[in-house]
Design an enzyme around this catalytic site. Structure first.
Site, short mmCIF file in Angstrom:
data_model
loop_
_atom_site.label_atom_id
_atom_site.label_comp_id
_atom_site.label_asym_id
_atom_site.label_seq_id
_atom_site.Cartn_x
_atom_site.Cartn_y
_atom_site.Cartn_z
CB SER A 27 -135.24 -0.54 29.45
OG SER A 27 -133.88 -0.83 29.09
CG HIS B 247 -121.22 2.92 41.59
ND1 HIS B 247 -121.43 1.97 42.31
CD2 HIS B 247 -120.27 3.72 41.86
CE1 HIS B 247 -120.16 1.70 43.05
NE2 HIS B 247 -119.56 2.86 42.91
CB CYS C 99 -138.60 0.61 25.17
SG CYS C 99 -136.54 0.04 25.19
#
Length: 127
Positions: free
Chosen positions: A63, A68, A83
């Site tokens: 995934s 940020h 996953c």
């Protein structure tokens, strides 16, 4: 029922300004966090903002990891979505906390892809 994935949202506080404001360093740390968690890195992209801050994503076979930063606040918002059974998103979050020189991390995990009865929605709508 077993979920398809695990998604950890992490708030990382008290980080080193110079690290969070250096796109190359954040990129290196994020890629290494993915590897530390057992993930297979596919691609990554990072952007440096002016006057400060970095955003980026590491795409993994399992995934992604995204970030940020607000260097002026010593803060990084991170999400790690994995996953399968071979990757531990908490290993990545703990690695990031150490490498950013953070004083604290608060995080929560959400199970993703818990499918009711494992019946595809489309099939249920068309029956």
């Amino acid at each position: 029922m077993k979920p398809l994935g695990r998604h950890v949202l992490a708030e990382i506080y008290g980080c080193d300004f110079d690290i969070l404001n250096d796109a190359k360093r954040v990129e290196e740390i994020m890629v290494n966090a993915a590897l530390e968690s057992g993930a297979e890195v596919r691609e990554f992209v990072f952007h440096k903002f002016s006057p400060q801050g970095v955003s980026g994503v590491v795409v993994i076979s399992e995934s992604h990891l995204a970030i940020h930063t607000w260097p002026e606040l010593g803060y990084a918002a991170v999400d790690v979505f994995t996953c399968g059974d071979t990757v531990n998103p908490w290993d990545a979050c703990n690695f990031l906390t150490r490498e950013f020189g953070a004083k604290d991390m608060a995080a929560q995990e959400t199970k993703r892809g818990i499918l009711p009865g494992m019946v595809p929605r489309l099939a249920a709508v068309n029956s």
